[in-house]
Design a protein around this motif. Structure first.
Motif, short mmCIF file in Angstrom:
data_model
loop_
_atom_site.label_atom_id
_atom_site.label_comp_id
_atom_site.label_asym_id
_atom_site.label_seq_id
_atom_site.Cartn_x
_atom_site.Cartn_y
_atom_site.Cartn_z
N UNK A 166 30.69 34.00 40.95
CA UNK A 166 31.39 33.00 41.97
C UNK A 166 32.76 32.69 42.02
N UNK A 167 33.53 33.48 41.46
CA UNK A 167 34.94 33.40 41.38
C UNK A 167 35.46 33.67 42.60
N UNK A 168 37.00 33.32 42.88
CA UNK A 168 37.69 33.88 44.10
C UNK A 168 37.39 35.20 44.28
N UNK A 169 37.12 35.70 45.52
CA UNK A 169 36.64 36.94 45.72
C UNK A 169 37.39 37.88 45.28
N UNK B 237 31.21 47.44 46.72
CA UNK B 237 30.25 46.71 47.38
C UNK B 237 29.43 46.23 46.02
N UNK B 238 29.04 46.72 45.08
CA UNK B 238 28.54 46.54 43.88
C UNK B 238 29.08 45.47 43.15
N UNK B 239 30.65 45.62 43.13
CA UNK B 239 31.42 44.39 42.51
C UNK B 239 31.35 43.28 43.22
N UNK B 240 31.37 43.35 44.62
CA UNK B 240 31.34 42.16 45.26
C UNK B 240 29.97 41.37 45.15
N UNK B 241 29.00 41.99 45.19
CA UNK B 241 27.89 41.50 45.04
C UNK B 241 27.54 40.75 43.75
N UNK B 242 27.91 41.34 42.70
CA UNK B 242 28.05 40.71 41.30
C UNK B 242 28.82 39.46 41.08
N UNK C 8 39.43 45.13 52.85
CA UNK C 8 40.70 45.61 51.99
C UNK C 8 41.00 45.25 50.98
N UNK C 9 40.98 43.77 50.90
CA UNK C 9 41.29 43.06 49.60
C UNK C 9 40.17 43.45 48.40
N UNK C 10 38.89 43.57 49.16
CA UNK C 10 37.90 43.89 47.71
C UNK C 10 38.16 45.26 47.23
N UNK C 11 38.35 46.20 48.41
CA UNK C 11 38.76 47.61 47.85
C UNK C 11 39.93 47.77 46.92
#
Length: 425
Positions: free
Chosen positions: A24-27, A13-18, A294-297
């Motif tokens: 602002x790159x592709x997730x 979640x921290x990585x996703x927020x950053x 799941x992609x983020x993880x």
């Protein structure tokens, strides 16, 4: 397990927020890059005599069985979620390029990469048996365009290319897993099966996966028609994914193929005739959210794997050479397919747009499936070497190709991709 899951989800979640706030790159790419940078920072602090951050992060990553988590939980759900929104009519329209890439393409790539890898290993003084080269070819051959699909859509890639890449991704993972499993069996038995035996094993895994996927897909489709509430409908699809994967594993058929086929049935027949508008909205929203989480993880875990994989600069150089071999194998697969389809002079012509070879070749990213398969190799020096090299190849593929495939698409199609694609027809 709960503490481990909590720590990993918090990190992701921290990585996703950053990424959303600053990069602002592709997730998927942004999350992986953020995790990679944090891994490098942890290694840097450790080198300065402050190993606390590295130690804590290593403890989290080491306790996660990447191979098991991806193949048992992530991959079935990701393939089902991807297939859920694929139009079956579009898939039929582009069945030839998809079928060739997802089957013959994987087989050709496996043997081309294996031969090139054998010579590259010898060049660096690594005497690796050819069976391990074949295993490396099989695990690195499946493309993982999850990170590229959003870029292709936002960049205006023609619909034939988008459908081909999505369709290929649904089935080439299954083909590669089947081939890898057969080769792993050869390694454990110490003898190569006959051509007929090889074909029988392949047919059992692949065709068995298709048949089981049809049975489970239509079974759940029938159950969906009996309910008119979104809660049981969502639970039925969830049970289909994880229960179906467990059944596939016990029957020794390809779980990825099962989920791809079942997802196509639910996404087309189920969404159209077995769900109300309200239920369809809930089911779509649920699986879109699962897909993103799941992609983020997954990509966060790929970035954090750097902490537990010891490798030197020699591995980096070798991995870049192997990455070139993988790209060459991709071109050798794509070019003959495009030439053959163009010579047919049939309805297949409309599938071939300008720049197809370049986008299919450069857009064929390698991803988590390759790392998971490398982790499932039997323990030994060969496993350590192949795992390190696979990780670097995947990392470079996602960062280099993933960040440049968008500009490539825009350079080919500009701001009017549909018009240019139509002209190319």
């Amino acid at each position: 397990m709960l503490d481990l899951a909590a720590a990993f989800i918090a990190l992701t979640t921290f990585f996703t927020y950053i990424n959303y706030r600053f990069l602002r790159l592709p997730p998927t790419i942004g999350v992986m890059l953020t995790a990679l940078v944090l891994s490098l920072i942890a290694l840097g602090f450790s080198a300065l005599g402050y190993p606390v951050l590295e130690t804590e992060m290593q403890e989290i990553v080491r306790r996660i069985d990447f191979s098991s988590v991806l193949m048992t939980w992530f991959l079935p759900a990701l393939l089902f979620a991807g297939a859920l929104h694929v139009n079956l009519d579009d898939l039929r329209s582009y069945k030839w390029p998809i079928g060739i890439l997802a089957t013959g393409g994987v087989l050709i790539s496996t043997f081309v990469v294996a031969w090139l890898a054998f010579f590259i290993f010898e060049l660096f003084g690594w005497h690796i048996d050819f069976i391990y080269c074949l295993l490396f070819g099989a695990l690195i051959s499946p493309t993982d365009p999850i990170a590229a699909m959003g870029i292709l859509k936002s960049s205006g890639a023609p619909q034939p290319l988008q459908t081909t890449i999505v369709g290929e991704s649904l089935f080439n993972d299954g083909t590669a897993v089947v081939l890898f499993s057969i080769l792993l069996g050869v390694l454990s038995l110490g003898e190569m099966p006959t051509l007929g035996g090889f074909g029988l094993l392949f047919a059992k895994e692949a065709i068995g996966g298709i048949l089981l996927g049809i049975a489970l897909g239509y079974g759940v489709f029938y159950l969906l028609r009996q309910v008119d509430e979104h809660q049981p409908s969502v639970m039925l699809t969830l049970a289909l994914v994880f229960g179906g994967s467990a059944v596939a594993t016990h029957l020794h058929v390809s779980a990825p193929i099962v989920m791809a086929v079942a997802g196509l049935i639910i996404g087309n027949q189920g969404r159209k005739t077995a769900m109300t508008e309200s239920t369809r909205r809930y089911v779509d929203g649920f699986w879109e959210l699962i897909d993103e989480i799941l992609n983020a993880l997954l990509f966060a875990l790929i970035g954090l794997e750097l902490l537990i994989l010891p490798f030197g600069w020699l591995h980096v150089v070798a991995a870049f050479l192997l990455g070139g071999a993988v790209l060459l194998s991709r071109v050798l697969t794509v070019v003959p397919m495009i030439m053959a389809l163009r010579k047919l002079r049939s309805s297949a012509d409309r599938q071939i747009t300008r720049g197809t070879v370049r986008i299919l070749s450069w857009g064929g990213l390698r991803g988590g499936v390759s790392v998971a398969l490398a982790l499932s190799l039997p323990l030994g020096e060969e496993r350590d070497l192949l795992l390190n090299l696979t990780y670097i190849v995947v990392l470079v593929s996602i960062l280099l190709q993933g960040l440049t495939v968008g500009p490539l698409v825009r350079s080919l199609y500009g701001n009017e991709p549909e018009r240019e694609a139509a002209d190319a027809h």
